[in-house]
Design an enzyme around this catalytic site. Sequence first.
Site, PDB file in Angstrom:
ATOM      1  CE  LYS A  93     -32.957   7.339 -11.883  1.00  0.00           C
ATOM      2  NZ  LYS A  93     -34.100   8.474 -11.026  1.00  0.00           N
TER       3      LYS A  93
HETATM    4  N1  GLU Z   1     -35.948  10.585 -13.135  1.00  0.00           N
HETATM    5  C1  GLU Z   1     -37.306  10.900 -12.349  1.00  0.00           C
HETATM    6  C2  GLU Z   1     -36.867  10.636 -10.843  1.00  0.00           C
HETATM    7  O1  GLU Z   1     -35.843  10.166 -10.411  1.00  0.00           O
HETATM    8  C3  GLU Z   1     -38.516  10.317 -12.800  1.00  0.00           C
HETATM    9  C4  GLU Z   1     -38.654   8.947 -13.032  1.00  0.00           C
HETATM   10  C5  GLU Z   1     -39.973   8.608 -13.853  1.00  0.00           C
HETATM   11  O2  GLU Z   1     -40.746   9.281 -14.117  1.00  0.00           O
HETATM   12  O3  GLU Z   1     -40.078   7.307 -14.081  1.00  0.00           O
HETATM   13  O4  GLU Z   1     -37.900  10.523 -10.248  1.00  0.00           O
END
Ligand code: GLU
Length: 420
Positions: free
Chosen positions: A110
């Site tokens: 993240k």
């Molecule tokens: N931000 C989204 C999540 O928390 C998607 C992450 C992604 O597609 O890599 O799952």
Amino acid sequence: MLATLTVQDNAYEVALENFDLAANALDLDDSVRAMIKYPERVLEVSVPVRMDTGKIVRYQGYRVQHSTKRGPAKGGIRFHPNVTVDEVKALATWMTWKCAVVNIPFGGGKGGITCSPKEMSLGELERMTRRYTSAILPLIGPQQDIPAPDVYTTPQIMAWIMDTYSMTKGYPISGVVTGKPICLGGSLGRNEATGRGVYYTIVSSCEKLGISLKGSRAVVQGFGNAGSVAAHLLDSNQAYVVGASDSRGCVYNKLGLDIPKLMMFKEQTGTVVGFPGAEAISPAELLALDCEILVPAALENTITAENAHRVRAKIIAEAANGPVTPAADRVLNERGVFLIPDILCNAGGVTVSYFEWVQDEQHLFWDAQDVYSRLERVMKTAFEEVYNIRQEHKVDMRLAANMLGVGRVADATRLRGLYP
Ligand code: GLU
């Protein structure tokens, strides 16, 4: 008392606590725990940006790779004033278990920048995104770590990340990021994927609990990308969305809000507040509305020990990451509320990100129906697997999902062994 509150408010502490519960339930040995519990890499970057006034402002950014045990790190980038290193570490940790729950070959990561994107011009946002991308360049890549959208980041922002990365390498590399615009190698259905996945898990839950979706009442806290799409699908399938909210306020109509109109209204005005034909209510009232389905689709720590006893929904569908604290989990469990945990409920987004990455790697693109049917299959399979663990081990849905996710990462880790 104060210490307990602080611990619960810290998303990373929550992530560690939920890991421990799953590791204990799985009887994981200490060696494996030591190898999978903590982030593999935490990068903190300074992001200086020339603002439209000519002044240079420095923003704080992060990229965390929690795990690359099952594949490249994967997870979104968040632009929000409350971003902290601990929040990003928590979100990265949840991505690891999430990717494992839906059984896609990714680890967890993240990123985030502490900023107020709503107060920035498009030019400022672009310069910040490009400088941040260049700062995290050593970590990202289609085989290493693949960012995506999260709170307040958009396909346009993903396009800038793709462009910045590609320009430094000298050729276009679409697989470095997902959630891109379609014309740059984005996938059909990615934009709606999180909300669609949330909807599939609600349908599965209603089937298990013998609740008819048709005629049931839903409340969506957070009318953003995930929340509005989930609301739209619920509404199109004859549920009544009686309450909705965003960061500016909450609206209510006991006969059901007109969701297509509310989506247009939000598009035009930037908020749900002031929607004609709806009553304004407080955030506390919204969470306590009489309904069958409550969808927290905003940020962490929305349902806490303080308000959990006021929730009247039978199902809570965690479209957001970490919206329910562990103390609230205990209250909801005692009261028999059925919770669809975040790492299952909102996994549709990363699942279609995986489809996007596969399409980019193959330079071969699928039609929307193909994306939707594959997504439905993945979500329903994951739901069944989690539900079966719940039944077999007599645990709640969150622990069941964590047992599935942590268990799969532990298996991969044991097989790979320890380097060197
Ligand atoms: N931000 C989204 C999540 O928390 C998607 C992450 C992604 O597609 O890599 O799952």
